[in-house]
Design a protein around this motif. Structure first.
Motif, PDB file in Angstrom:
ATOM      1  N   ASP A  52     -28.722 -45.700  -2.966  1.00 29.91           N
ATOM      2  CA  ASP A  52     -28.862 -44.392  -3.615  1.00 29.91           C
ATOM      3  C   ASP A  52     -28.266 -44.403  -5.020  1.00 29.91           C
ATOM      4  O   ASP A  52     -28.869 -43.887  -5.965  1.00 29.91           O
ATOM      5  N   MET A  90     -34.738 -42.709   3.575  1.00 36.91           N
ATOM      6  CA  MET A  90     -34.104 -41.962   2.487  1.00 36.91           C
ATOM      7  C   MET A  90     -35.114 -41.196   1.636  1.00 36.91           C
ATOM      8  O   MET A  90     -34.732 -40.485   0.713  1.00 36.91           O
ATOM      9  N   TYR A 133     -32.163 -37.591  -0.420  1.00 34.53           N
ATOM     10  CA  TYR A 133     -31.126 -38.034   0.519  1.00 34.53           C
ATOM     11  C   TYR A 133     -29.758 -37.683  -0.051  1.00 34.53           C
ATOM     12  O   TYR A 133     -29.495 -37.908  -1.225  1.00 34.53           O
ATOM     13  N   PHE A 140     -25.446 -38.640   6.797  1.00 33.79           N
ATOM     14  CA  PHE A 140     -26.185 -38.147   5.636  1.00 33.79           C
ATOM     15  C   PHE A 140     -27.078 -37.004   6.063  1.00 33.79           C
ATOM     16  O   PHE A 140     -27.328 -36.788   7.244  1.00 33.79           O
ATOM     17  N   TYR A 142     -30.475 -34.276   4.255  1.00 35.15           N
ATOM     18  CA  TYR A 142     -31.492 -34.157   3.219  1.00 35.15           C
ATOM     19  C   TYR A 142     -31.352 -32.812   2.521  1.00 35.15           C
ATOM     20  O   TYR A 142     -30.898 -31.830   3.107  1.00 35.15           O
TER      21      TYR A 142
END
Length: 283
Positions: A52, A90, A133, A140, A142
């Motif tokens: 990321d 992701m 993400y 994690f 969204y």
């Protein structure tokens, strides 16, 4: 009333009001109702966070180049198969043609890209939206957000541990109810946005639908820039400790972004100033 008591008031089987709207009415962050840790190993979460961060700087990195970066520069012994799966998980979209990431179903709706050579000169002329993400201290989630292209104001948003079309539709409908509708709504060709439930919500409100070309993430550049600002200026500095903390951090940052963060491209004023200044001039 405690958060647990509020959670008990939500009834998923109640058809006249979505879970999203029920949470809004009782002032319960949807993330606190839905949140469950994602079933990924600690190593995979570490790899995802590294991906990321790098992807923010190099959105043109496909699976092969990202795998090389992770192996040679970070020291993670990973293969392309793992990285490809994590890209899909992701919801990452590179800016060059790629193989079936966020692939829409053949039966889903497709629309032309309407923003090419279009001069955006007023609020609510064009809204853009996307899903990203969001890493946390553990696990994690969204985030889905809608931005007004002219003013850069974030019009609506929410966080969830899933990224289905119904969730996006609920946020869209709520945003239109609060702010009115845009003339054009632009997204990529992800399955959430080409789904019947999402497209029908836009068509019901007589909104023109625009979709990026495949592999053209930069067609949706303004929402992509917001993701970068949110992550660098908030999320990475203090990784959220769970869904409730994430919701609070995002809420605080969106307020800051809209009301305090001055944009060079807007003439050193805030998105709210730009948006409401033009609305006032029109009225």
């Amino acid at each position: 009333m405690s958060r647990d008591e509020k959670r008990g008031l939500v009834c998923p089987s109640y058809k006249k009001m979505s879970v999203y709207r029920q949470c809004k009415v009782i002032e319960l962050p949807r993330s606190s109702y839905y949140f469950k840790p994602k079933g990924e190993s600690l190593f995979n979460l570490q790899v995802m966070n590294a991906i990321d961060r790098k992807f923010l700087d190099c959105p043109f990195y496909g699976v092969e180049r990202m795998t090389d970066y992770l192996r040679q520069d970070v020291g993670y012994f990973v293969g392309q198969k793992r990285v490809r799966r994590l890209y899909k998980l992701m919801n990452l979209k590179t800016i060059h043609p790629k193989k079936n990431l966020s692939k829409a179903n053949k039966a889903d709706y497709k629309f032309p890209y309407l923003l090419r050579n279009l001069k955006v000169e007023r609020p609510a002329q064009v809204w853009q939206a996307d899903i990203t993400y969001i890493p946390m201290f553990k696990g994690f989630m969204y985030m889905f957000a809608i931005i007004d292209v002219y003013s850069r104001k974030i019009m609506g948003w929410d966080v969830s541990n899933t990224m289905n079309a119904e969730w996006c539709r609920d946020v869209l409908v709520d945003t239109i109810q609060r702010h009115g509708k845009p003339e054009i709504f632009n997204t990529d060709q992800g399955s959430q946005f080409t789904s019947e439930v999402f497209v029908k919500a836009l068509q019901k409100n007589e909104v023109k639908i625009s979709m990026d070309g495949k592999g053209r993430a930069l067609d949706n550049i303004y929402i992509e820039r917001f993701w970068g600002s949110l992550k660098r200026e908030k999320i990475y500095l203090n990784p959220p400790n769970g869904g409730v903390d994430l919701y609070k951090q995002v809420k605080d940052y969106v307020h800051f972004y809209n009301t305090e963060r001055r944009h060079k491209s807007l003439g050193r004023i805030t998105p709210d100033e730009k948006f409401y200044q033009e609305i006032k001039n029109v009225s």
